[in-house]
Enzyme design. Sequence first.
Site: not given
Length: 426
Positions: A142, A237, A265
């Site tokens: 994702y 990523d 994050k």
Amino acid sequence: MTRSEDLFIEAGKVIPGGVNSPVRAFKAVGGTPIFFEKALGAYTWDVDGNRYIDYVQSWGPMILGHAHPEVIEAVIAKARYGLSFGAPTEGETTLAEKLCKRIPNMEMVRFVSSGTEATMSAIRLARAFTGRDNIIKFEGCYHGHSDSLLIKAGSGALTLGVPSSPGVPAVLADHTITLNYNDAEQIRECFAKQGETIACIIVEPVAGNMNCVPPVPGFLETLRELCDQYGSLLIFDEVMTGFRVHPGGAQQHYGVDADLITLGKVIGGGMPVGAFGGRRPIMEMVAPSGPVYQAGTLSGNPVAMAAGLKTLELLEQPDLYARVFAHTTQLTQGLQTLADEFGIPFTTNHVGSMFGFFFSEEKSITNFKQVMACDIPRFNRFFHELLKRGVYLAPASYEAGFMSAAHTEADINETLSKAREAFARL
Ligand code: PMP
């Protein structure tokens, strides 16, 4: 009726599904989502006054634990000077310098407000840099919800059964080639056929959106080799893995170089921050130094930068990572021992402070197919048995868990003793 149940009903009247991000709704595990009121360190408290040991940690950002006093102080101090200017501030450069120092191959970086924006911008840049349209991603990975990346995606898209979302134009989806994670042979074949059309490979260097699946030896190296051979860019990523699996991220942990790296994050310490960066000649193509357009009203927000800076500064404490990693191992090993005791087919994965566990007969889980074959109803029962006992896991089996620096050995022992009761009821 609990207050959470009440609030969920009210929320559902004005917010689709009652939540602002799908997995929060407990659709996968059933029941009503817990509405949180406050959090401190390893714990969260819901609106009904129950305390939980939290292994979600806001889905990864809170590596120091919730509401670290120094981070909160930094945010409050910065907020007093104004929340946003839409003009440059010094903190952006300070955080950018820190990232460039810590993250290999990051010579320049651009801040955005989410991981989705970071990956969306990175693939636009890769397409512009290479002059090619096709991109490769892996099933179950994702990268946020931009159109090109919402194809066979993991996390909530997978949990809700819409890994390729309606609303994504077919003409765009056609440019996203989706391959099997950890299958070096398949990607070699793909490049042999159409390597010259590939702008980039985007990969979660440790997959954390189909539970937790580390790369098998040689997989990331193969991606690097093919990108070099065919002139494609390799995008790691690291929204989840950045500052989590290693202070230098997955690149440093595995010794594989990426051309572009996306972050999020942890670098915002709980505030909305994302970033994409990489080698200078590529990054200089970003507007206004180059033609690839990318922008944001709140990008590089001063309060968010302050939270990120203080978080990264506190992560430099000696032995912090070693302690968090040891606790992660203690938890996964403890769960394994308990499952074995009860004769429950079970296996775990962990890298640094990310972990996953699987109700599966397999000895080792390395791919999406194996993840999909796990006993999901059993996970769901385990989740609820732990929730009842004050342990908060991600409310879906396709998500990684996160350890924070605030979790103590006592917290892990408490978790394991509750897990024993939960296993006994499976
Ligand atoms: N990439 C990865 C690897 C992620 O785990 C996530 C979110 N979990 C994203 C991108 C998207 O980030 P955001 O939710 O901040 O848009």
